[in-house]
Design an enzyme around this catalytic site. Sequence first.
Site, PDB file in Angstrom:
ATOM      1  N   ILE A 142      12.110  -3.370  12.362  1.00 46.02           N
ATOM      2  CA  ILE A 142      12.937  -4.465  12.854  1.00 46.02           C
ATOM      3  C   ILE A 142      13.264  -4.133  14.311  1.00 46.02           C
ATOM      4  CG2 ILE A 142      13.888  -5.243  10.649  1.00 46.02           C
ATOM      5  CD1 ILE A 142      16.334  -3.593  11.103  1.00 46.02           C
ATOM      6  N   ASP A 143      13.544  -5.159  15.096  1.00 48.57           N
ATOM      7  CA  ASP A 143      13.751  -4.967  16.522  1.00 48.57           C
ATOM      8  C   ASP A 143      14.965  -4.078  16.803  1.00 48.57           C
ATOM      9  OD1 ASP A 143      11.604  -6.617  17.093  1.00 48.57           O
ATOM     10  OD2 ASP A 143      12.858  -8.415  17.254  1.00 48.57           O
ATOM     11  N   LYS A 144      14.974  -3.492  17.989  1.00 45.80           N
ATOM     12  CA  LYS A 144      16.081  -2.640  18.423  1.00 45.80           C
ATOM     13  C   LYS A 144      17.427  -3.333  18.233  1.00 45.80           C
ATOM     14  CE  LYS A 144      18.180  -0.818  22.660  1.00 45.80           C
ATOM     15  NZ  LYS A 144      18.081  -0.722  24.126  1.00 45.80           N
ATOM     16  N   ARG A 243      12.600 -14.606  15.636  1.00 45.20           N
ATOM     17  CA  ARG A 243      13.101 -15.017  16.948  1.00 45.20           C
ATOM     18  C   ARG A 243      12.227 -16.113  17.554  1.00 45.20           C
ATOM     19  NH1 ARG A 243      13.420  -9.349  19.916  1.00 45.20           N
ATOM     20  NH2 ARG A 243      14.461 -10.568  21.542  1.00 45.20           N
TER      21      ARG A 243
END
Length: 308
Positions: A142-144, A243
């Site tokens: 998962i993204d930062k 996103r």
Amino acid sequence: MDETESEPTRWQVEAEQNGERIDKLLSDALDGVSRTQIQQWIKDGHARVDGRNVKPNYKLSGGQVVDLAIPDPEPLDIAAENIPLDVVYEDGDVIVINKPRGLVVHPAPGHYSGTLVNALMHHCKDLSGINGVMRPGIVHRIDKDTSGLLMIAKNDQAHASLAEQLKEHSVTRKYVALVHGNLQHDHGTIDAPIGRDSYDRKLYTVTDKNSKHAVTHFAVLERFDGYTLVELKLETGRTHQIRVHLKFIGHPLVGDPSYGRSKGMTMDGQALHAQILGFTHPRTGERLEFEAPIPEDMADLLHRLRNL
């Protein structure tokens, strides 16, 4: 070769795969392994077509046989760092972590410390090596600036099982997100292919060019004045999928620095949380499901909206 290999895995090329590149076929078959890693294995001679070494861009023909013998992992040289971890579940095969917003999942060139992998190396030494020395144990990401649940494999058998479940879409991955605007429908599906943005290679966009199939399901949880809280269920797991898809339908994530809006409610990182994660245990066959509460910063934002 000096490197030792595992027993090869074999694929028969189907008629509909005629003309497909070998690196793409293997990338699709090994969903938890990066395409860059697969290309390196092909260059190093670990993948063969009908017994012959080929290049990563080799185009296959129906009926051919592809063998891949994954090399034994190199010794891990990522520094162990005593970074606190929120361990939701752990046994001899799998760890489930509730990742805080702001923590990068794995090292990358120029950024070798302060990541989840560095923390895992301190927490336990037995991580799968399928994804190489930079991403030990990492099956999915998962993204930062996204918080929430991640599953990590402690050995290659567990990694292969979890990666196959991701490929078969049998892993339950549900997110909760706050988006701009009021969605017209209470639930729906976003089915739109995603590829790199031709104007900015760091970003992704909905495109038919060099793209991958991507599907996100959504359901409205709560409506506010100018904002909507939604649950999102991933069918595929493309980079920045949620996103990009939310921007595509005109309802970008609150706080998203790359795909969001500069006006209105904001927070430090996007208002996106991987809340529910479910999978079949790779050794016992038991179905496991975990839930992580919405983090405090996102909960505070929702509280403000409810009290406007």
